[in-house]
Design a protein around this motif. Sequence first.
Motif, short mmCIF file in Angstrom:
data_model
loop_
_atom_site.label_atom_id
_atom_site.label_comp_id
_atom_site.label_asym_id
_atom_site.label_seq_id
_atom_site.Cartn_x
_atom_site.Cartn_y
_atom_site.Cartn_z
N ARG A 151 0.91 -1.13 0.11
CA ARG A 151 -0.14 -0.31 -0.21
C ARG A 151 0.90 1.32 0.02
O ARG A 151 1.90 1.22 0.60
CB ARG A 151 -1.02 0.03 1.27
CG ARG A 151 -1.91 -1.15 1.25
CD ARG A 151 -2.77 -1.03 2.54
NE ARG A 151 -3.97 -2.01 2.47
CZ ARG A 151 -3.73 -3.07 3.45
NH1 ARG A 151 -2.66 -3.19 4.21
NH2 ARG A 151 -4.91 -3.96 3.43
N VAL A 152 0.44 2.32 -0.80
CA VAL A 152 1.17 3.47 -0.81
C VAL A 152 0.24 4.62 -0.51
O VAL A 152 -0.90 4.68 -0.96
CB VAL A 152 1.84 3.74 -1.98
CG1 VAL A 152 2.29 5.13 -2.44
CG2 VAL A 152 2.71 2.59 -2.50
N LEU A 153 0.53 5.39 0.35
CA LEU A 153 -0.30 6.69 0.76
C LEU A 153 -0.05 7.58 -0.08
O LEU A 153 0.83 8.08 -0.65
CB LEU A 153 -0.02 6.97 2.36
CG LEU A 153 -0.94 7.68 3.03
CD1 LEU A 153 -2.10 6.79 3.32
CD2 LEU A 153 -0.34 8.18 4.48
N ILE A 154 -1.39 8.17 -0.53
CA ILE A 154 -1.30 9.34 -1.61
C ILE A 154 -1.96 10.72 -0.77
O ILE A 154 -3.04 10.52 -0.25
CB ILE A 154 -2.09 8.77 -2.81
CG1 ILE A 154 -1.39 7.83 -3.53
CG2 ILE A 154 -2.26 9.99 -3.67
CD1 ILE A 154 -0.26 8.16 -4.26
N ASN A 155 -1.18 11.55 -0.92
CA ASN A 155 -1.74 12.98 -0.34
C ASN A 155 -2.64 13.46 -1.61
O ASN A 155 -2.21 14.03 -2.40
CB ASN A 155 -0.65 14.04 -0.15
CG ASN A 155 -1.30 15.04 0.45
OD1 ASN A 155 -2.28 15.48 0.43
ND2 ASN A 155 -0.25 16.11 0.48
N ALA A 156 -3.95 13.25 -1.47
CA ALA A 156 -4.91 13.60 -2.27
C ALA A 156 -5.37 14.98 -2.30
O ALA A 156 -6.55 15.46 -2.96
CB ALA A 156 -6.24 12.69 -2.27
N ASN A 157 -4.71 16.01 -1.48
CA ASN A 157 -4.99 17.07 -1.21
C ASN A 157 -4.52 18.08 -2.33
O ASN A 157 -4.74 19.39 -2.16
CB ASN A 157 -4.59 17.84 0.23
CG ASN A 157 -5.49 17.36 1.23
OD1 ASN A 157 -6.54 17.04 1.04
ND2 ASN A 157 -4.71 16.98 2.51
N GLY A 158 -3.47 17.57 -2.91
CA GLY A 158 -2.72 18.55 -3.99
C GLY A 158 -3.42 18.65 -5.30
O GLY A 158 -4.53 18.01 -5.35
N THR A 159 -2.79 19.12 -6.24
CA THR A 159 -3.29 19.39 -7.78
C THR A 159 -3.43 17.95 -8.40
O THR A 159 -2.76 16.94 -8.05
CB THR A 159 -2.47 20.49 -8.46
OG1 THR A 159 -1.26 19.84 -8.78
CG2 THR A 159 -2.32 21.46 -7.78
N ILE A 160 -4.11 17.93 -9.49
CA ILE A 160 -3.98 16.56 -10.08
C ILE A 160 -2.76 16.36 -10.66
O ILE A 160 -2.24 15.02 -10.62
CB ILE A 160 -5.07 16.84 -11.34
CG1 ILE A 160 -6.51 16.84 -11.22
CG2 ILE A 160 -4.89 15.47 -12.29
CD1 ILE A 160 -7.60 17.44 -12.29
N GLU A 161 -1.89 17.28 -10.90
CA GLU A 161 -0.57 17.05 -11.43
C GLU A 161 0.37 16.46 -10.42
O GLU A 161 1.24 15.48 -10.51
CB GLU A 161 -0.03 18.29 -12.01
CG GLU A 161 -0.60 18.69 -13.47
CD GLU A 161 -1.71 19.39 -13.20
OE1 GLU A 161 -2.22 19.80 -12.06
OE2 GLU A 161 -2.51 19.59 -14.22
N GLU A 162 0.02 17.23 -9.07
CA GLU A 162 0.88 16.54 -8.05
C GLU A 162 0.62 15.29 -7.48
O GLU A 162 1.49 14.50 -7.37
CB GLU A 162 0.69 17.81 -6.92
CG GLU A 162 1.41 18.92 -7.16
CD GLU A 162 0.71 20.14 -6.03
OE1 GLU A 162 1.60 21.16 -6.03
OE2 GLU A 162 -0.13 19.80 -5.55
N ILE A 163 -0.79 14.87 -7.43
CA ILE A 163 -1.12 13.48 -7.16
C ILE A 163 -0.49 12.56 -8.38
O ILE A 163 -0.13 11.51 -7.85
CB ILE A 163 -2.63 13.59 -7.13
CG1 ILE A 163 -3.10 14.46 -5.92
CG2 ILE A 163 -2.92 12.05 -6.85
CD1 ILE A 163 -4.58 14.68 -5.93
N TYR A 164 -0.68 13.01 -9.51
CA TYR A 164 -0.29 12.10 -10.58
C TYR A 164 1.31 11.83 -10.50
O TYR A 164 1.75 10.34 -10.66
CB TYR A 164 -0.63 12.56 -11.82
CG TYR A 164 -0.33 11.70 -13.06
CD1 TYR A 164 -0.61 10.26 -12.98
CD2 TYR A 164 0.41 11.99 -14.34
CE1 TYR A 164 -0.49 9.45 -14.10
CE2 TYR A 164 0.68 11.02 -15.25
CZ TYR A 164 0.21 10.03 -15.03
OH TYR A 164 0.44 9.10 -16.05
N LEU A 165 2.01 12.71 -10.12
CA LEU A 165 3.68 12.57 -9.94
C LEU A 165 3.73 11.47 -8.84
O LEU A 165 4.58 10.74 -8.75
CB LEU A 165 4.15 13.84 -9.53
CG LEU A 165 5.82 13.64 -9.22
CD1 LEU A 165 6.31 13.21 -10.67
CD2 LEU A 165 6.13 15.31 -8.98
#
Length: 218
Positions: free
Chosen positions: A190-204
């Motif tokens: 499992r990898v935790l994703i900070n979903a508060n960022g922009t679409i581009e930041e999350i995709y990175l």
Amino acid sequence: MAFIVFEGGEGVGKSTQLELLCKALKHQGIACTLTREPGGTPFAEDIRALFKQVNAHHDAPLPLTELLLVSAARAQHIKKVIQPDLDKGNFVLCDRFLDSTYVYQSMLGKIDKKTVDNISQIILENIMPDLTFVFIADPQRAIERIKNEKKRENDRLDTAQSNIHFKIKDCYLEIFNKQMPYPNGNIPKRVLINANGTIEEIYLEIKTAIFNTLGITL
């Protein structure tokens, strides 16, 4: 081949990232199947409609009823879509899988995890995601996203009290922090994703995890 799951509460942006990743994989010449739970097959989508609807008689399903419905849809989904496509060597990207059952039916619905695992063990037959992204966003921001999604299907969870979104976030964090095992006793990556960022930041974040885990550059 790889089985990649996107998990998280309502309105955290999973669908957008699923589509971006699938498009990028196809651009690399990798066959990719985009699917979701509950659902993924015509019959399982019928179960989803029954499960998600806001009905006029207010007879919402009990947690055990939800578990059985979700499990029935998953059995159909695995046999008809997930396993066959993995056998073909495809990447399968799935919006929700077993961690969502742990959150909604076990942790929120108060059904013992052992009960969930006993049912799921029969259905999964040791299928496990190669990678699970756990999207965590500020619940208030997620609520605003839900309100702004014009094409969003009718969902009784969206009409629930707003504090449910805070509880859902806490449940996903608990699964991640406690490294909750699957029914076979193994712990999925499992990898935790900070979903508060922009679409581009999350995709990175996602591209980085794909490279670190699967060695694929997108």
